[in-house]
Design an enzyme around this catalytic site. Sequence first.
Site, short mmCIF file in Angstrom:
data_model
loop_
_atom_site.label_atom_id
_atom_site.label_comp_id
_atom_site.label_asym_id
_atom_site.label_seq_id
_atom_site.Cartn_x
_atom_site.Cartn_y
_atom_site.Cartn_z
N ASN A 113 0.81 -1.22 0.00
CA ASN A 113 0.00 0.00 0.00
C ASN A 113 0.85 1.27 0.00
OD1 ASN A 113 -1.64 -2.18 1.72
ND2 ASN A 113 -3.11 -0.84 0.67
N VAL B 4 0.16 6.53 -1.42
CA VAL B 4 -0.46 5.77 -0.33
C VAL B 4 -1.79 5.23 -0.83
CG1 VAL B 4 -1.33 5.85 2.03
CG2 VAL B 4 0.63 7.27 1.38
N CYS B 5 -1.89 3.89 -0.94
CA CYS B 5 -3.11 3.26 -1.42
C CYS B 5 -4.01 2.92 -0.24
CB CYS B 5 -2.79 1.99 -2.21
SG CYS B 5 -2.31 2.32 -3.91
N LEU B 6 -5.15 3.57 -0.18
CA LEU B 6 -6.09 3.33 0.91
C LEU B 6 -7.48 3.69 0.43
CD1 LEU B 6 -5.85 2.51 3.97
CD2 LEU B 6 -6.00 4.94 4.49
#
Length: 769
Positions: free
Chosen positions: A628, A635-637
């Site tokens: 992530n 930032v992968c969220l």
Amino acid sequence: MEAEQDLEEILARIAEQEASEALARQLEVEWNAPSTSSTSAQSHPAGQSSKPEVIVIDEDETEDDETMARRLAQEWGAQDAPLDQTFPSTSTSTSTSTSTGRSQHVAVDASSYPDHNAPPDACLLKHKSTFTSVNCCPKCKQNLEAPRGQVIFSASVPPPSLLMLLHVSCISCQTSYCRGCLAPTKCAPNCKGKHPCLVKTCCAAARAIAIFEALGGLDRAYINERAATNHRANEATKLKRAAGESVGPGGTGYGTGKNYGNHNARPSGSKRRKRNDGKAAVVAHVSSWDAMLVAAITTVTEFLPAPYTEHAQAYDLLPNPCLGHLLSLSYLPDILAGLLRNDSVTDWVDRKDVYYAVIALLRRMVDCELTVECLIRPRWEKLSSCGLEEWMWGDGEIVWEMDTDKAGRDTAAVARSAPLYDSFTRLNKQCQAFIAGAQHVGDDADDELVEEMVQATSLCGDITAARDDIERTVAALGLTAPDICAILPTDKGKGTSEPDLEKAYAAFCERLAFQHTETDAGFGHGYANYNYRSMLSNTERMTRQPKDRLHFIKELAAMATCLPPGVWVRVDEVRNDAIKILIAGPEGTPYAGGLFEFDCFIPIEYPHKPPWMHLRTTGGGLVRFNPNLYNCGKVCLSLLGTWPGRPEEQWTSKSTLLQVIISIQSMIFVDAPYFNEPGHGKADANAHQSIAYNHNIALQTTRWAIVHWMKEDLRGSVWKDVIKSHFTIRKTKIRKCIHEWAAANAAMYRQSQLVDEFEAGLMRIQGWS
């Protein structure tokens, strides 16, 4: 001429002060001398029943302040006699076991506690006669029973129902006396204080009785309110279950009923009216409770000692010694703790009358050494309580929460919780954050919003001013917080225990968690060290909607005291939408002990759009620390909208930056990050791929998230204090972690210089000032 008058006035005040000091010294000598007064307290032999002593005062007799002060000092000397003399039957500690399995104090000898650190019920035992004793009428010698009734708070302060209880009347001769000292009054037997009544300012004992009755009435109201609240909560839960609703993971909430997914669905017809009527009833109930709370707190404040006022009386300078114990045994500390822990600025403004009453009470508590203890000492934890009045009259019990040992077994010590002073300090920190943000609010808001802003800023300013007064008193008493560095372990391996280190670390995290910072210090000149500097430039002339701006300021104020340990936030004092975040890797993960820095930008559309997040700790773009967390800083969220997810995981206007931070800390920095990659299946920490992945992450954490932060060029960083405190307090744990990683990872073992660099870095940062 005016200057001469001022000088004469100053000289007159000095002379008056010197005369007062001379009188005080004279009284001190006289009070310390052996007393031959016929009204001095007599001790009763052990084992014999004793009738409460009656002080007979002739109806025509009047006391001047000096005589009354001397008499009170003699009475207090008798009250402060050892418990085994005053109450022989309670000289030993006894306890019973309740149905909950907790220990309950029934009769406790205060002298059995070190430093007289006894629970308030034990300390009040020797003062019970002040409130419940049967006296003798000085005129006709008939018994005078202490009155008992319920205090009903009203707009009138103090309430008539309380003033009635300050009198004790003789039915036989129809004479009314002060309940505290039995001085005769001109009041009618059923006096309610409507006509001039001097009982409430008669003596220190009467003032203590007034506080006791006020606290008793507050306790009764609080117990009833809590029962009503629990009932409403249970009824609401039943309704939700009947409607097929549920709560989603992480408390975000999602629906599973027939209207799930239809955000515009609304109850119609009579159902809508019933629901609205119910909400109006709750609002009215809360308003009624707040009005009662204001009246109760104001009443207690009025009767507390005020020694620094212009017209201070003898009872202000020499108050009854049981005042602090009365406050501690009542529910007042619990009520104050709940109000001070509130992190909603909106709620502060909506309940501003309550908070102004609380501020006045805290200021008054600080003025007296007996009551300041209730503010700065740890609170006594009640498991259950019948209320102060019921306990005093022997009609109920108070059960204390007991401390437990390492095995989870109850000890003989009563559990203590954080002092009210700590909660007030956190509240003040929120106020400072709000005031700092409010300074940058424009003048384009509507009148309603401006009024709310003015009220909030004014309330925050008063809280900050009260904080200054309290801190001066706390410092004068030598009760300032200890320096964290003073309790750190020595390099020889000896020092404080692990629990003490964790307390020190938690204190350090709280102290440095949230700050506004200068641009150059935190973000570099011209925001050179900030990833979103171009966005700041592009939005420089844009204006955030006033309601959205106020929403964001309130959110920052709440965040000031709500950040979890291991998270630090710095907000640019000029552009509040520019934020830096530092997160410590959790223990038990390949990120343990490391520090990971993020840049955060709050877009103009916030909170209707999510914040932007960028990871700066990437080893100069070489390391991808998590599926992530990309090496480019992405930032992968789901909450940020950078990764698809379920509807309940997506950003809404009710989401907050704090949720984003907690999600990164708890969902990305995990023990098995390999399985954060979609398609890798269910998490299994023992899987070969996961172990290999963790070995590499641990190596990069040591290099870029630990050792890199100890370089000398970061001495001027905005994170300097965090770097020094974090690695100094946790050096033993981090050192052990690095050695374990090296022992399990051949690649890291071959780079043994990292261990040496860590030790050299520790020596370096300890010299930072």
